[in-house]
Scaffold this active site. Structure first.
Site, PDB file in Angstrom:
ATOM      1  N   SER A 154       0.869  -1.178   0.000  1.00 17.82           N
ATOM      2  CA  SER A 154       0.000   0.000   0.000  1.00 17.82           C
ATOM      3  C   SER A 154       0.905   1.226   0.000  1.00 17.82           C
ATOM      4  O   SER A 154       2.089   1.125   0.341  1.00 17.82           O
ATOM      5  CB  SER A 154      -0.846  -0.013   1.288  1.00 17.82           C
ATOM      6  OG  SER A 154      -1.457   1.244   1.511  1.00 17.82           O
ATOM      7  N   TYR A 202      -1.850  -1.345  10.501  1.00 16.81           N
ATOM      8  CA  TYR A 202      -1.864  -1.434   9.033  1.00 16.81           C
ATOM      9  C   TYR A 202      -0.545  -0.900   8.459  1.00 16.81           C
ATOM     10  O   TYR A 202       0.086  -1.531   7.614  1.00 16.81           O
ATOM     11  CB  TYR A 202      -3.060  -0.627   8.509  1.00 16.81           C
ATOM     12  CG  TYR A 202      -3.371  -0.778   7.042  1.00 16.81           C
ATOM     13  CD1 TYR A 202      -4.306  -1.710   6.597  1.00 16.81           C
ATOM     14  CD2 TYR A 202      -2.740   0.028   6.089  1.00 16.81           C
ATOM     15  CE1 TYR A 202      -4.618  -1.837   5.245  1.00 16.81           C
ATOM     16  CE2 TYR A 202      -3.034  -0.096   4.736  1.00 16.81           C
ATOM     17  CZ  TYR A 202      -3.973  -1.026   4.326  1.00 16.81           C
ATOM     18  OH  TYR A 202      -4.273  -1.146   2.985  1.00 16.81           O
TER      19      TYR A 202
HETATM   20  P1  NAD Z   1     -11.651  -6.055   0.384  1.00 20.08           P
HETATM   21  O1  NAD Z   1     -12.239  -5.905   1.755  1.00 20.08           O
HETATM   22  O2  NAD Z   1     -12.487  -5.801  -0.807  1.00 20.08           O
HETATM   23  O3  NAD Z   1     -11.017  -7.515   0.232  1.00 20.08           O
HETATM   24  C1  NAD Z   1     -10.294  -8.131   1.250  1.00 20.08           C
HETATM   25  C2  NAD Z   1     -10.292  -9.622   0.990  1.00 20.08           C
HETATM   26  O4  NAD Z   1      -9.570 -10.261   2.072  1.00 20.08           O
HETATM   27  C3  NAD Z   1     -11.689 -10.241   0.976  1.00 20.08           C
HETATM   28  O5  NAD Z   1     -11.737 -11.272   0.007  1.00 20.08           O
HETATM   29  C4  NAD Z   1     -11.808 -10.826   2.380  1.00 20.08           C
HETATM   30  O6  NAD Z   1     -12.753 -11.876   2.493  1.00 20.08           O
HETATM   31  C5  NAD Z   1     -10.388 -11.320   2.586  1.00 20.08           C
HETATM   32  N1  NAD Z   1     -10.051 -11.579   3.985  1.00 20.08           N
HETATM   33  C6  NAD Z   1     -10.258 -10.795   5.070  1.00 20.08           C
HETATM   34  N2  NAD Z   1      -9.849 -11.427   6.183  1.00 20.08           N
HETATM   35  C7  NAD Z   1      -9.353 -12.638   5.802  1.00 20.08           C
HETATM   36  C8  NAD Z   1      -8.789 -13.750   6.494  1.00 20.08           C
HETATM   37  N3  NAD Z   1      -8.636 -13.744   7.822  1.00 20.08           N
HETATM   38  N4  NAD Z   1      -8.414 -14.825   5.767  1.00 20.08           N
HETATM   39  C9  NAD Z   1      -8.572 -14.864   4.422  1.00 20.08           C
HETATM   40  N5  NAD Z   1      -9.100 -13.836   3.717  1.00 20.08           N
HETATM   41  C10 NAD Z   1      -9.489 -12.745   4.401  1.00 20.08           C
HETATM   42  O7  NAD Z   1     -10.358  -5.109   0.412  1.00 20.08           O
HETATM   43  P2  NAD Z   1      -9.399  -4.536  -0.744  1.00 20.08           P
HETATM   44  O8  NAD Z   1      -9.471  -3.065  -0.656  1.00 20.08           O
HETATM   45  O9  NAD Z   1      -9.619  -5.203  -2.040  1.00 20.08           O
HETATM   46  O10 NAD Z   1      -7.985  -4.949  -0.129  1.00 20.08           O
HETATM   47  C11 NAD Z   1      -7.143  -5.928  -0.693  1.00 20.08           C
HETATM   48  C12 NAD Z   1      -5.705  -5.616  -0.334  1.00 20.08           C
HETATM   49  O11 NAD Z   1      -5.327  -4.360  -0.915  1.00 20.08           O
HETATM   50  C13 NAD Z   1      -5.457  -5.477   1.175  1.00 20.08           C
HETATM   51  O12 NAD Z   1      -4.218  -6.069   1.507  1.00 20.08           O
HETATM   52  C14 NAD Z   1      -5.385  -3.971   1.363  1.00 20.08           C
HETATM   53  O13 NAD Z   1      -4.605  -3.616   2.468  1.00 20.08           O
HETATM   54  C15 NAD Z   1      -4.734  -3.552   0.057  1.00 20.08           C
HETATM   55  N6  NAD Z   1      -4.929  -2.144  -0.278  1.00 20.08           N
HETATM   56  C16 NAD Z   1      -6.183  -1.646  -0.490  1.00 20.08           C
HETATM   57  C17 NAD Z   1      -6.322  -0.296  -0.794  1.00 20.08           C
HETATM   58  C18 NAD Z   1      -7.656   0.315  -1.048  1.00 20.08           C
HETATM   59  O14 NAD Z   1      -7.731   1.546  -1.141  1.00 20.08           O
HETATM   60  N7  NAD Z   1      -8.724  -0.448  -1.184  1.00 20.08           N
HETATM   61  C19 NAD Z   1      -5.197   0.533  -0.865  1.00 20.08           C
HETATM   62  C20 NAD Z   1      -3.945  -0.028  -0.640  1.00 20.08           C
HETATM   63  C21 NAD Z   1      -3.821  -1.366  -0.345  1.00 20.08           C
END
Ligand code: NAD
Length: 262
Positions: free
Chosen positions: A144, A157
């Site tokens: 991130s 985080y």
């Molecule tokens: P999201 O909530 O849409 O997806 C998260 C996924 O992780 C889901 O499939 C959820 O079921 C799964 N998950 C949660 N807890 C779990 C566990 N204990 N075991 C297995 N699976 C689990 O979120 P997203 O925004 O798509 O995030 C995905 C990644 O991208 C994360 O690592 C997040 O930190 C990173 N990220 C997101 C953003 C953003 O702005 N959305 C920015 C930077 C980084």
């Protein structure tokens, strides 16, 4: 186009958001995929079978909880046994919790560090020997902008994502003379369920609409004023899986609307 025909990609946390877009993009380009994550069983089955029908590949689902070592290692073992091998590992599963550091609950700290820093470590430990046996591998860690800079109230985080970038560099160095690469991707704001929760919190706190809260969230950090799309992140990963990315090793690639340029 990157031809991934015959490759097997394992994407953690791929029942929604970025992970689902990554799984679909890799499948569209020929890879069999193993998806993982929580959610409604029928909705997950619909997504899984859609991938098979639309892209003519095999798609497996394993809903393992990746916050423990046993859960993560068993998940990778099961993925290899179902799909026959592992060529691409995308460590993506993640959650968020916000709180000032002096009030940050230890259980949330432990969960975030386990899921977002230790699980990639456990998954890599299990996947790397299998990639070495195949003589090819791509490991992509979804970090991130919070792996590079910090924000208030996100101690766990930010610590997990900074750690993940460090882990990425070590794995890249240890595989530097092999046809296996390890890189990190650093998105800025991407509109997913994880971020919608933060938009909802702003709307409730300030008594404003969903759209006003979205603009507020973006204007605080992301100079473009626009979200990065899950597909934009997926395309970066597709490129990292190509032969033209063979010398991209241990790097962190941002797509953040200018967030870290400030
Ligand atoms: P999201 O909530 O849409 O997806 C998260 C996924 O992780 C889901 O499939 C959820 O079921 C799964 N998950 C949660 N807890 C779990 C566990 N204990 N075991 C297995 N699976 C689990 O979120 P997203 O925004 O798509 O995030 C995905 C990644 O991208 C994360 O690592 C997040 O930190 C990173 N990220 C997101 C953003 C953003 O702005 N959305 C920015 C930077 C980084």
């Amino acid at each position: 186009m990157t031809d991934l025909k015959g490759r097997v990609a394992v994407v953690t946390g791929s029942t929604s958001g970025i992970g689902l877009a990554v799984a679909r993009t890799l499948a569209k380009n020929g890879a069999h995929v193993v998806i993982n994550g929580f959610g409604d069983a029928a909705a997950i089955e619909t997504e899984r079978s859609k991938i098979e029908k639309e892209f003519g590949v095999k798609a497996f689902y394993n809903g393992a909880d990746l916050s423990t070592e046993e859960g993560t290692k068993a998940f990778i073992k099961d993925a290899i046994s179902k799909a026959g091998k592992i060529d691409i590992l995308v460590n993506n599963a993640g959650i968020q919790h916000t709180s000032p550091v002096d009030q940050f609950p230890s259980d949330k700290w432990n969960l975030i560090i386990s899921l977002m820093l230790s699980a990639p470590f456990w998954a890599i430990q299990e996947a790397l020997p299998a990639m070495r046996r195949n003589g090819w591998g791509r490991i992509v860690n979804i970090a991130s902008v919070h792996g590079i800079v910090a924000s208030v109230n996100k101690a766990a985080y930010v610590a997990a994502k900074h750690g993940l970038i460090g882990l990425t560099k070590v794995v890249a160095l240890e595989t530097a003379r092999e046809p296996i690469t390890c890189n990190a991707i650093c998105p800025g704001w991407v509109h997913t369920p994880l971020v919608q929760k933060q938009i909802d919190a702003i709307a409730a706190r300030d008594g404003i609409s969903n759209d006003e809260a979205k603009n507020k969230l973006l204007s605080e950090k992301q100079p473009s004023g626009e979200f990065t799309r899950p597909e934009d992140i997926a395309s970066m990963i597709l490129f990292l899986c190509s032969e033209n990315a063979q010398q991209m090793r241990g790097s962190s690639w941002v797509q953040d609307g200018g967030w870290t340029a400030q």
